[in-house]
Motif scaffolding. Structure first.
Motif, short mmCIF file in Angstrom:
data_model
loop_
_atom_site.label_atom_id
_atom_site.label_comp_id
_atom_site.label_asym_id
_atom_site.label_seq_id
_atom_site.Cartn_x
_atom_site.Cartn_y
_atom_site.Cartn_z
N ILE A 18 -1.01 5.41 -10.91
CA ILE A 18 -1.03 6.76 -10.38
C ILE A 18 -2.47 7.28 -10.29
O ILE A 18 -2.87 7.86 -9.27
CB ILE A 18 -0.17 7.70 -11.26
CG1 ILE A 18 1.31 7.34 -11.09
CG2 ILE A 18 -0.41 9.16 -10.91
CD1 ILE A 18 2.21 8.01 -12.10
N SER A 19 -3.27 7.02 -11.33
CA SER A 19 -4.59 7.67 -11.34
C SER A 19 -5.63 6.88 -10.55
O SER A 19 -6.62 7.46 -10.14
CB SER A 19 -5.05 7.92 -12.77
OG SER A 19 -4.88 6.75 -13.54
N HIS A 20 -5.44 5.59 -10.32
CA HIS A 20 -6.49 4.83 -9.64
C HIS A 20 -6.17 4.48 -8.21
O HIS A 20 -6.98 3.83 -7.54
CB HIS A 20 -6.81 3.56 -10.43
CG HIS A 20 -7.44 3.85 -11.76
ND1 HIS A 20 -6.90 3.46 -12.95
CD2 HIS A 20 -8.56 4.53 -12.06
CE1 HIS A 20 -7.66 3.90 -13.95
NE2 HIS A 20 -8.68 4.54 -13.43
N SER A 21 -5.00 4.84 -7.68
CA SER A 21 -4.71 4.49 -6.29
C SER A 21 -5.09 5.66 -5.40
O SER A 21 -5.07 6.82 -5.82
CB SER A 21 -3.22 4.19 -6.14
OG SER A 21 -2.47 5.32 -6.50
N SER A 22 -5.45 5.33 -4.16
CA SER A 22 -5.82 6.40 -3.23
C SER A 22 -4.86 6.43 -2.04
O SER A 22 -5.07 7.14 -1.09
CB SER A 22 -7.25 6.20 -2.74
OG SER A 22 -7.34 4.92 -2.12
N SER A 23 -3.79 5.61 -2.10
CA SER A 23 -2.88 5.53 -0.96
C SER A 23 -1.89 6.69 -0.91
O SER A 23 -1.21 6.86 0.08
CB SER A 23 -2.06 4.23 -1.04
OG SER A 23 -2.89 3.12 -1.00
N PHE A 24 -1.79 7.43 -1.99
CA PHE A 24 -0.71 8.40 -2.09
C PHE A 24 -1.21 9.84 -2.02
O PHE A 24 -2.23 10.18 -2.62
CB PHE A 24 0.05 8.19 -3.39
CG PHE A 24 0.56 6.78 -3.54
CD1 PHE A 24 1.42 6.24 -2.60
CD2 PHE A 24 0.15 5.98 -4.59
CE1 PHE A 24 1.87 4.94 -2.72
CE2 PHE A 24 0.60 4.68 -4.72
CZ PHE A 24 1.47 4.15 -3.78
N ALA A 25 -0.47 10.65 -1.27
CA ALA A 25 -0.77 12.07 -1.26
C ALA A 25 -0.34 12.67 -2.60
O ALA A 25 -0.94 13.61 -3.09
CB ALA A 25 -0.02 12.75 -0.12
N ALA A 26 0.70 12.09 -3.18
CA ALA A 26 1.15 12.52 -4.49
C ALA A 26 1.90 11.36 -5.12
O ALA A 26 2.58 10.62 -4.43
CB ALA A 26 2.06 13.74 -4.38
#
Lengths: 105, 888
Positions: free
Chosen positions: B166-174
């Motif tokens: 959750i904290s290291h991915s950038s693919s997600f808006a949330a």
């Protein structure tokens, strides 16, 4: 009734006193393969009534009697709505090959 | 003056064209039509006296006369269109009414095919294409752990991994973590019960993207310790327990004996089906990360949901998560060496286990439809042969081939639409059956309703089947060769190659489906014969989470000891124990720890060093009937004060002590953050855990008094005819703690059966299709045979008059039918050998070309076919030769 421009032109020609198939063609400039099916369709739907010309006239001119088409009341009404849709006079003037013949009766 | 010789050439040309065109005009109007055209033309020329026709005008009149062709053709089309449509329809209807048995059979046959196909297409539509209640649902994904080497996926996520993803991915808006939770709730005067709940991290409601029905979602400060006594209620709970009263928002309710303020109500219809037991949460609580959670990596029990950032595609998100997993594998080789991420779109996730078998079932339904169309085509051909005379007469009287084809198609359309209407009814029934049978992990199937979409689908299917069923007979019967029928009267060819081909195809498709169904039946049988390693019958399981009022290790040890003593005192209880990881229960506490064996070098990191670690209390092994293979079981003297002891499974011995006796060995193991040094005292048999088709696992058991865990499943074996019930067992627990709630109660049998529901569902659907196809094929064969015999009555009469015995005739007819059936069976077996490999993923314990299934199904089809031939053949034999000779 599918109110196309050719149909409207045919209705208009009938209203102006062109009562026979060939005369309608002359008045509208439409080919025979268009005018006759339109006339037959109008007849089926009761917008136009058709009958044979009086035998006496034909005999006098030494030719077979022609078929005679006339707008019915429903046809008149349809033409009225068609006029508002297509603004006939201007369209008619522009219709190709429009060469009204002098009345022959 | 009008005499022929003086007519100008142009007029003569015009008249020739018009007279030729007149042949096109419909007979009834031909004369008047010709007179009208001739009159117009002659009028023009008679006018010459007043107006001389120029050469150009003459030419244009000739051109105009060619319009007569168009006019005549138009007239003809109008007349035939009107009359033929009415005529074809009334004629078709009359035929249907006149031969009710044909109509009824054809309708039933079509309804079966159309119904099956419509039901399956509607089901696919519901699962794969329906709008989900989440806005932009195609961007919502679920994240899971997958084991790289075994390929086992859709595993819950370890907290440490979830936090990093959750904290290291950038693919997600949330993206948000979801922790399964449970809350005890006692309604005034009621028994304590457990609400399925979840604790969700701060972006959870942004992932869903739906506004609350009432109230609000959690505020940022509520995701901190001490401020988190707030709850969002599910629509279902709000409606069921709080009378759908909006004023509950802002009020406090008691959960786990603590006041929680209700801040919001979820809108209805939100389903994520995240948990293995697929129960939707009824209460949502805020969740903040605890420090220790980032360190938990070997044990997955969280879920992760996320919404893709705009512009990020699913493959992009997948590759980012893969990179992240690879990095975590190098950082934490001990736990993560073989863990990769699974990014699953929510729609695929919701379709559950049906997702993978849907194409297969759709194919099966399409096959049923094909068989029923072939069947109706055959029926129409049979009737067409009788009608050969009618067709021949009509052709002789000038009916065109197109006209006859149209007549046949109108008839098949009529049939198809009547059949389609019946098929929709059938689809409705089968959908409700499917819905009730569906595996519990399939969401949304209960949303299936017969709406306009389904009606449109049924309409499409009907049109296709009308053409499929009607075209072949139409082409065949309208062939000019059919005119021969006029001369040959009714004796035209018995079966005919087309009809024989159709029957062969029917039989082969039916066999294909039946073999597929047979393989699944066999697989289910095989899997049910698998020895789970324990005895399934007469065992009750009651899952309790006993942390709330038993806050210390000593209290938990006492609680379970008292509960188990209480249960043992019940009459009819054979053995009672408890276990932290109960086989086949949904919300399992599967904890894996690294094991270090004293006197051996530390094993390499990764999976190889991990062992499932489970806590056992009382007579658990006896209650399950898990056999002791070496050493001893846990005993009373194994208490908190004595040295720590452990028991391992046979699989663990094979993995860690191959060829050795582990009894007496010392191991170091961690359990929930504490290190234990334990001596192995016994070896027990393997027990399967998640499914009969999953291998047993290597497992190490610790004794409850020494490691007093709070999340346990009580396991009670009763004697045959025991008076003990689930309720009397619960009362034993309440005797110790009246507030204790039960997270899940079931018999062991139910728990095991639950894992087979998906298989059973597919098996039953495919068996249904297979049986339907077999029945249709049998009916087809029967139809062809009785027709062929009917046609040959005269021939049989002659044969019998010349001395043939009834058995000769029987033999003759029988051989013809069985030859057809055998051809179909042979073709079907070839097709089955080619196509059953598609089933491989669903098979268990048998190969896709399992000889037993092929032989049994083949024989079954042969017997049914033989019967279908025998009945009409017998009729032929028993007919009176005198009567048959007079026939026709």
């Amino acid at each position: 009734m599918n109110l196309t421009l050719p149909t409207t032109l045919v209705l208009h020609a009938l209203a102006r006193g062109h009562h026979h198939g060939f005369d309608v063609m002359d008045a509208t400039g439409l080919p025979s393969g268009t005018v006759y099916p339109i006339l037959r369709r109008l007849e089926r739907e009761g917008l136009v009534s058709a009958d044979w010309e009086a035998a006496a006239i034909a005999r006098e001119e030494q030719r077979p009697p022609r078929r005679y088409y006339e707008l019915t009341a429903a046809g008149e009404a349809l033409l009225a709505t068609a006029r508002t849709r297509y603004r006939i006079p201007r369209t008619l003037r522009r219709a190709r090959g429009l060469k009204p013949r002098p009345s022959q009766s | 003056m009008t005499s022929r010789t003086r007519e100008p050439f142009a007029l003569r040309a015009c008249l020739v064209v018009v007279r030729a065109a007149a042949r096109l005009a419909p007979v009834g109007e031909r004369d008047a039509w010709r007179r009208e055209w001739e009159a117009e033309l002659r009028h023009r020329w008679s006018n010459q006296r007043h107006h001389q026709l120029s050469r150009g005008e003459q030419l244009s009149l000739v051109r105009r006369s060619f319009g007569a062709v168009v006019d005549a053709a138009w007239l003809r089309r109008q007349v035939t269109l009107d009359a033929d449509a009415v005529h074809d329809t009334t004629y078709g209807l009359r035929l249907l009414v006149k031969s009710p048995s044909f109509t009824l059979v054809a309708l039933l046959v079509l309804a079966t095919g159309i119904g099956a196909t419509t039901a399956l297409v509607a089901l696919t539509d519901a699962l794969m294409f329906r709008r989900l209640p989440l806005p932009d649902a195609d961007r919502v994904v679920t994240l899971w752990e997958r084991h790289r080497t075994t390929g086992i996926g859709r595993e819950d996520v370890a907290p440490g991994n979830a936090i990093d993803w959750i904290s290291h991915s950038s693919s997600f808006a949330a993206a948000a973590a979801v922790e399964p939770w449970s809350l005890d709730f006692t309604a005034p005067g009621g028994e304590p019960e457990v609400f399925q709940a979840v604790r969700v991290t701060n972006r959870f409601f942004d992932v869903l993207g739906v506004p609350m029905l009432h109230g609000r979602t959690f505020l940022p400060p509520e995701f901190t310790r001490g401020n988190d006594r707030v709850a969002v209620l599910s629509y279902g709970l709000w409606e069921e327990r709080f009378g759908a009263d909006p004023s509950i928002v802002g009020r406090a309710i008691r959960l786990d004996n603590q006041p929680y303020t209700v801040v919001g109500i979820m809108p209805p219809g939100i389903e994520l089906r995240l948990f293995e037991q697929r129960r939707e949460p009824r209460v949502y609580l805020p969740k903040y990360f605890e420090d220790y959670e980032a360190r938990i990596r070997g044990t997955g029990y969280w879920n992760v949901v996320a919404r893709l950032r705009a512009g990020v595609s699913l493959p992009q998100a997948r590759s980012e998560l893969e990179t992240l997993s690879a990095y975590l594998a190098t950082q934490y080789p001990q736990s993560n060496a073989n863990i990769v991420s699974d990014v699953v779109p929510i729609r695929d996730h919701l379709a559950g286990s049906l997702r993978s078998v849907l194409p297969l079932l759709l194919g099966a339904a399409a096959l049923v439809l094909m068989v029923s169309c072939a069947n109706v085509a055959n029926l129409m051909l049979a009737r067409g042969a009788v009608r050969g005379r009618e067709f021949a007469v009509r052709q002789a009287l000038g009916a065109g081939r197109g006209r006859l084809i149209r007549q046949m198609l109108v008839e098949s359309l009529l049939l198809a639409f009547l059949g389609g209407a019946a098929g929709v009814l059938l689809a409705r029934v089968s959908l409700s059956v499917i819905s009730s049978l569906r595996p519990i992990d399939v969401a949304g199937a209960d949303l299936i309703a017969l709406d306009l979409r389904v009606a449109a689908i049924a309409f499409g299917v009907t049109l296709v089947s009308a053409v499929a069923a009607g075209l072949a007979p139409a082409l065949q019967l309208s062939r000019p060769a059919a005119a021969r029928a006029l001369r040959q009267a009714n004796t035209a060819g018995a079966t005919g190659p087309l009809r024989a081909a159709l029957v062969i195809v029917e039989v082969s498709l039916a066999l294909l489906l039946a073999v597929g169904a047979g393989l699944l039946v066999r697989s289910l049988h095989e899997i049910q014969r698998v020895d789970p390693g324990f005895a399934r019958d007469r065992v009750f399981a009651l899952q309790v989470f006993a942390w709330d009022r038993n806050t210390t290790a000593a209290k938990r040890a006492v609680f379970f000891e008292q509960v188990l003593d209480g249960m043992r005192s019940l009459p009819g209880v054979e053995a009672a124990g408890a276990v932290s990881a109960m086989p086949f229960i949904e919300a399992n506490i599967n904890i894996r720890s690294a094991i270090a064996i004293a006197g051996r070098p530390t094993p390499p990191a990764g999976d190889d060093a991990l062992i499932y670690t489970t806590i056992v209390a009382g007579d658990y092994f006896r209650a399950m009937n898990i056999p002791l293979e070496r050493g001893r079981l846990f005993d009373r003297p194994d208490s908190s004060t004595s040295r720590t002891v452990a028991i391992v499974t046979r699989s663990a011995v094979r993995k860690f002590w191959p060829g050795e006796n582990p009894v007496g060995a010392r191991v170091n193991i961690r359990f929930t953050g504490k290190a234990y040094e334990a001596e192995i005292v016994g070896v027990v048999g393997d027990a399967r855990h998640d499914g009969l088709d999953r291998p047993a696992r290597s497992e190490l058991f610790l004794a409850h008094p020494q490691v007093p865990f709070g999340s346990m499943t009580l396991v009670v074996r009763t004697t045959a005819g025991s008076p003990a019930t689930m309720h009397t067992l619960k009362e034993r627990v309440w005797a110790v703690d009246p507030q204790q709630a039960f997270y899940r109660t079931a018999t062991l049998d139910e728990l095991v059966a639950r894992t087979l529901v998906g298989r059973r569902f597919t098996m039953m659907l495919l068996t249904g299709f297979g049986l339907a196809a077999l029945l249709l094929a049998a009916a087809g064969l029967y139809g062809v045979m009785s027709f062929s015999i009917g046609q040959r009555t005269r021939e049989f009469g002659v044969r019998m008059a010349l001395g043939a015995r009834p058995s000769d005739i029987l033999h003759l007819v029988f051989r013809e039918g069985v030859t057809l059936a055998l051809a179909g069976i042979a073709l079907g077996i070839v097709a089955a050998l080619l196509f059953t490999r598609l089933l491989r993923a669903l098979l268990f314990g048998i190969s896709a070309s399992d000889p037993l299934t092929f032989v049994v199904v083949g024989l079954f089809v042969l017997v049914i076919s033989a019967f279908s031939c025998y009945v009409p053949a017998r009729r032929a034999v028993h007919a009176d030769p005198l009567v048959t000779l007079k026939a026709d």
